[in-house]
Design a protein around this motif. Structure first.
Motif, PDB file in Angstrom:
ATOM      1  N   MET A   1       0.925  -1.263  -0.031  1.00 42.19           N
ATOM      2  CA  MET A   1      -0.035  -0.069   0.142  1.00 42.19           C
ATOM      3  C   MET A   1       0.619   1.337   0.028  1.00 42.19           C
ATOM      4  O   MET A   1       0.441   2.072  -0.491  1.00 42.19           O
ATOM      5  N   ASN A   2       2.281   1.180   0.525  1.00 37.98           N
ATOM      6  CA  ASN A   2       2.870   2.426   0.584  1.00 37.98           C
ATOM      7  C   ASN A   2       3.356   2.751  -0.735  1.00 37.98           C
ATOM      8  O   ASN A   2       3.784   3.936  -0.944  1.00 37.98           O
ATOM      9  N   THR A   3       3.658   1.941  -1.461  1.00 36.49           N
ATOM     10  CA  THR A   3       4.043   2.309  -2.894  1.00 36.49           C
ATOM     11  C   THR A   3       2.989   3.046  -3.644  1.00 36.49           C
ATOM     12  O   THR A   3       3.427   3.882  -4.503  1.00 36.49           O
ATOM     13  N   GLU A   4       1.831   2.788  -3.323  1.00 39.80           N
ATOM     14  CA  GLU A   4       0.537   3.454  -4.257  1.00 39.80           C
ATOM     15  C   GLU A   4       0.335   4.937  -3.786  1.00 39.80           C
ATOM     16  O   GLU A   4      -0.437   5.734  -4.319  1.00 39.80           O
ATOM     17  N   VAL A   5       0.638   5.335  -2.515  1.00 41.65           N
ATOM     18  CA  VAL A   5       0.201   6.560  -1.750  1.00 41.65           C
ATOM     19  C   VAL A   5       0.916   7.537  -2.585  1.00 41.65           C
ATOM     20  O   VAL A   5      -0.107   8.566  -2.756  1.00 41.65           O
ATOM     21  N   PRO A   6       2.015   7.583  -3.049  1.00 40.00           N
ATOM     22  CA  PRO A   6       2.476   9.170  -3.796  1.00 40.00           C
ATOM     23  C   PRO A   6       1.618   9.192  -4.983  1.00 40.00           C
ATOM     24  O   PRO A   6       1.320  10.215  -5.435  1.00 40.00           O
ATOM     25  N   THR A   7       1.184   8.044  -5.816  1.00 33.78           N
ATOM     26  CA  THR A   7       0.594   8.072  -6.945  1.00 33.78           C
ATOM     27  C   THR A   7      -0.911   8.817  -6.554  1.00 33.78           C
ATOM     28  O   THR A   7      -1.560   9.349  -7.405  1.00 33.78           O
ATOM     29  N   LEU A   8      -1.693   8.079  -5.383  1.00 30.21           N
ATOM     30  CA  LEU A   8      -2.849   8.671  -5.028  1.00 30.21           C
ATOM     31  C   LEU A   8      -2.696  10.061  -4.822  1.00 30.21           C
ATOM     32  O   LEU A   8      -3.750  10.680  -4.778  1.00 30.21           O
ATOM     33  N   VAL A   9      -1.961  10.527  -3.822  1.00 29.45           N
ATOM     34  CA  VAL A   9      -1.780  11.787  -3.563  1.00 29.45           C
ATOM     35  C   VAL A   9      -1.677  12.619  -4.789  1.00 29.45           C
ATOM     36  O   VAL A   9      -2.215  13.694  -4.947  1.00 29.45           O
ATOM     37  N   LEU A  10      -0.841  12.491  -5.608  1.00 25.18           N
ATOM     38  CA  LEU A  10      -0.642  13.324  -6.907  1.00 25.18           C
ATOM     39  C   LEU A  10      -2.028  13.321  -7.692  1.00 25.18           C
ATOM     40  O   LEU A  10      -2.089  14.247  -8.253  1.00 25.18           O
ATOM     41  N   GLY A  11      -2.674  12.036  -8.128  1.00 22.35           N
ATOM     42  CA  GLY A  11      -3.975  12.120  -8.557  1.00 22.35           C
ATOM     43  C   GLY A  11      -5.023  13.144  -7.851  1.00 22.35           C
ATOM     44  O   GLY A  11      -5.618  13.693  -8.564  1.00 22.35           O
ATOM     45  N   ALA A  12      -4.838  12.906  -6.448  1.00 26.12           N
ATOM     46  CA  ALA A  12      -5.833  13.715  -5.650  1.00 26.12           C
ATOM     47  C   ALA A  12      -5.310  15.266  -6.076  1.00 26.12           C
ATOM     48  O   ALA A  12      -6.215  16.180  -6.295  1.00 26.12           O
ATOM     49  N   VAL A  13      -4.175  15.497  -5.898  1.00 26.73           N
ATOM     50  CA  VAL A  13      -3.867  17.143  -6.244  1.00 26.73           C
ATOM     51  C   VAL A  13      -4.136  17.602  -7.569  1.00 26.73           C
ATOM     52  O   VAL A  13      -4.659  18.537  -7.911  1.00 26.73           O
ATOM     53  N   ALA A  14      -4.046  16.717  -8.593  1.00 31.43           N
ATOM     54  CA  ALA A  14      -4.369  17.009  -9.917  1.00 31.43           C
ATOM     55  C   ALA A  14      -5.832  17.221 -10.045  1.00 31.43           C
ATOM     56  O   ALA A  14      -6.267  18.330 -10.526  1.00 31.43           O
ATOM     57  N   ALA A  15      -6.604  16.268  -9.501  1.00 32.92           N
ATOM     58  CA  ALA A  15      -8.148  16.455  -9.376  1.00 32.92           C
ATOM     59  C   ALA A  15      -8.412  17.823  -8.683  1.00 32.92           C
ATOM     60  O   ALA A  15      -9.217  18.293  -9.187  1.00 32.92           O
ATOM     61  N   ALA A  16      -8.002  18.007  -7.576  1.00 35.49           N
ATOM     62  CA  ALA A  16      -8.209  19.224  -6.861  1.00 35.49           C
ATOM     63  C   ALA A  16      -7.919  20.685  -7.756  1.00 35.49           C
ATOM     64  O   ALA A  16      -8.602  21.508  -7.636  1.00 35.49           O
ATOM     65  N   PHE A  17      -6.838  20.374  -8.259  1.00 34.37           N
ATOM     66  CA  PHE A  17      -6.391  21.721  -8.944  1.00 34.37           C
ATOM     67  C   PHE A  17      -7.242  21.814 -10.362  1.00 34.37           C
ATOM     68  O   PHE A  17      -7.532  22.820 -10.579  1.00 34.37           O
ATOM     69  N   GLY A  18      -7.727  20.925 -10.982  1.00 38.99           N
ATOM     70  CA  GLY A  18      -8.753  21.016 -12.036  1.00 38.99           C
ATOM     71  C   GLY A  18      -9.916  21.684 -11.356  1.00 38.99           C
ATOM     72  O   GLY A  18     -10.482  22.324 -12.100  1.00 38.99           O
ATOM     73  N   PHE A  19     -10.500  20.981 -10.394  1.00 38.60           N
ATOM     74  CA  PHE A  19     -11.726  21.458  -9.982  1.00 38.60           C
ATOM     75  C   PHE A  19     -11.597  22.999  -9.237  1.00 38.60           C
ATOM     76  O   PHE A  19     -12.606  23.871  -9.677  1.00 38.60           O
ATOM     77  N   PHE A  20     -10.447  23.138  -8.793  1.00 43.31           N
ATOM     78  CA  PHE A  20     -10.135  24.742  -8.109  1.00 43.31           C
ATOM     79  C   PHE A  20     -10.230  25.554  -9.555  1.00 43.31           C
ATOM     80  O   PHE A  20     -10.753  26.661  -9.456  1.00 43.31           O
ATOM     81  N   SER A  21      -9.487  25.115 -10.561  1.00 40.23           N
ATOM     82  CA  SER A  21      -9.284  26.064 -11.651  1.00 40.23           C
ATOM     83  C   SER A  21     -10.626  26.270 -12.323  1.00 40.23           C
ATOM     84  O   SER A  21     -11.066  27.437 -12.857  1.00 40.23           O
ATOM     85  N   LEU A  22     -11.620  25.364 -12.755  1.00 37.47           N
ATOM     86  CA  LEU A  22     -12.825  25.486 -13.143  1.00 37.47           C
ATOM     87  C   LEU A  22     -13.756  26.159 -12.425  1.00 37.47           C
ATOM     88  O   LEU A  22     -14.405  27.118 -12.932  1.00 37.47           O
ATOM     89  N   GLY A  23     -13.534  26.125 -11.003  1.00 35.62           N
ATOM     90  CA  GLY A  23     -14.508  27.004 -10.210  1.00 35.62           C
ATOM     91  C   GLY A  23     -14.192  28.267 -10.083  1.00 35.62           C
ATOM     92  O   GLY A  23     -14.548  29.187 -10.177  1.00 35.62           O
ATOM     93  N   LEU A  24     -12.656  28.475 -10.167  1.00 36.95           N
ATOM     94  CA  LEU A  24     -12.506  29.854 -10.301  1.00 36.95           C
ATOM     95  C   LEU A  24     -12.548  30.371 -11.477  1.00 36.95           C
ATOM     96  O   LEU A  24     -13.112  31.725 -11.524  1.00 36.95           O
ATOM     97  N   ALA A  25     -12.274  29.934 -12.665  1.00 36.55           N
ATOM     98  CA  ALA A  25     -12.784  30.468 -13.860  1.00 36.55           C
ATOM     99  C   ALA A  25     -14.080  30.802 -13.982  1.00 36.55           C
ATOM    100  O   ALA A  25     -14.782  31.966 -14.635  1.00 36.55           O
ATOM    101  N   ALA A  26     -15.162  30.056 -13.630  1.00 37.02           N
ATOM    102  CA  ALA A  26     -16.487  30.233 -13.591  1.00 37.02           C
ATOM    103  C   ALA A  26     -16.812  31.319 -12.540  1.00 37.02           C
ATOM    104  O   ALA A  26     -17.982  32.128 -12.735  1.00 37.02           O
ATOM    105  N   LEU A  27     -16.178  31.573 -11.264  1.00 39.66           N
ATOM    106  CA  LEU A  27     -16.447  32.584 -10.357  1.00 39.66           C
ATOM    107  C   LEU A  27     -15.955  33.933 -10.904  1.00 39.66           C
ATOM    108  O   LEU A  27     -16.711  34.855 -10.925  1.00 39.66           O
ATOM    109  N   ILE A  28     -14.829  34.161 -11.468  1.00 42.43           N
ATOM    110  CA  ILE A  28     -14.239  35.528 -11.800  1.00 42.43           C
ATOM    111  C   ILE A  28     -14.196  35.618 -13.337  1.00 42.43           C
ATOM    112  O   ILE A  28     -13.782  36.552 -13.778  1.00 42.43           O
ATOM    113  N   GLY A  29     -14.639  34.830 -14.222  1.00 41.70           N
ATOM    114  CA  GLY A  29     -14.756  34.661 -15.661  1.00 41.70           C
ATOM    115  C   GLY A  29     -15.725  35.849 -16.087  1.00 41.70           C
ATOM    116  O   GLY A  29     -16.623  36.196 -15.264  1.00 41.70           O
ATOM    117  N   PRO A  30     -15.722  36.287 -17.302  1.00 45.49           N
ATOM    118  CA  PRO A  30     -16.834  37.330 -17.837  1.00 45.49           C
ATOM    119  C   PRO A  30     -18.041  36.380 -17.933  1.00 45.49           C
ATOM    120  O   PRO A  30     -18.207  35.379 -18.398  1.00 45.49           O
TER     121      PRO A  30
END
Length: 126
Positions: A1-30
């Motif tokens: 299980m310890n070998t998959e943790v970095p991959t899962l963390v990276l996937g979670a960070v990538a998904a969070a960045f994607g959702f954050f970017s979409l939300g921010l664009a919808a919030l402050i976009g024209p």
């Protein structure tokens, strides 16, 4: 299980960045929407609500050249084949003679396909 943790963390960070970017664009976009912005862009051709069966004088119903798509597909095919050279280059010394012969056969195969496409005229813009 310890070998998959970095991959899962990276996937979670990538998904969070994607959702954050979409939300921010919808919030402050024209927010100004008009009919022209909501229409589909079709390469400068006015979109029609239904397909037009055109004759020789009707631009909407004529055939269009697919040379761009063929060239793009050739690029994808040869690009994917060339990507196989990178792992071989990294581990060429560990693979020995077997790796050298296998990669030589691979390069011959790619070269034959490239020569075939070149001779067929698939790489020239008419």
């Amino acid at each position: 299980m310890n070998t998959e943790v970095p991959t899962l963390v990276l996937g979670a960070v990538a998904a969070a960045f994607g959702f954050f970017s979409l939300g921010l664009a919808a919030l402050i976009g024209p927010k100004r929407r008009n009919r022209a912005k909501l229409e589909a862009y079709e390469c400068g051709i006015q979109p029609t609500p239904h397909a037009v069966a055109g004759g020789p004088g009707n631009a909407a119903g004529q055939r269009f050249p697919v040379k761009y798509y063929l060239t793009a597909m050739l690029f994808i095919i040869f690009d994917i084949e060339i990507v196989f050279l990178y792992p071989w280059a990294v581990h060429a010394d560990a693979l020995g003679v077997f790796g050298l012969v296998a990669m030589a056969l691979f390069i011959v195969n790619v070269s034959v396909a490239y020569a075939y496409e070149w001779r067929r005229g698939g790489l020239s813009w008419d």
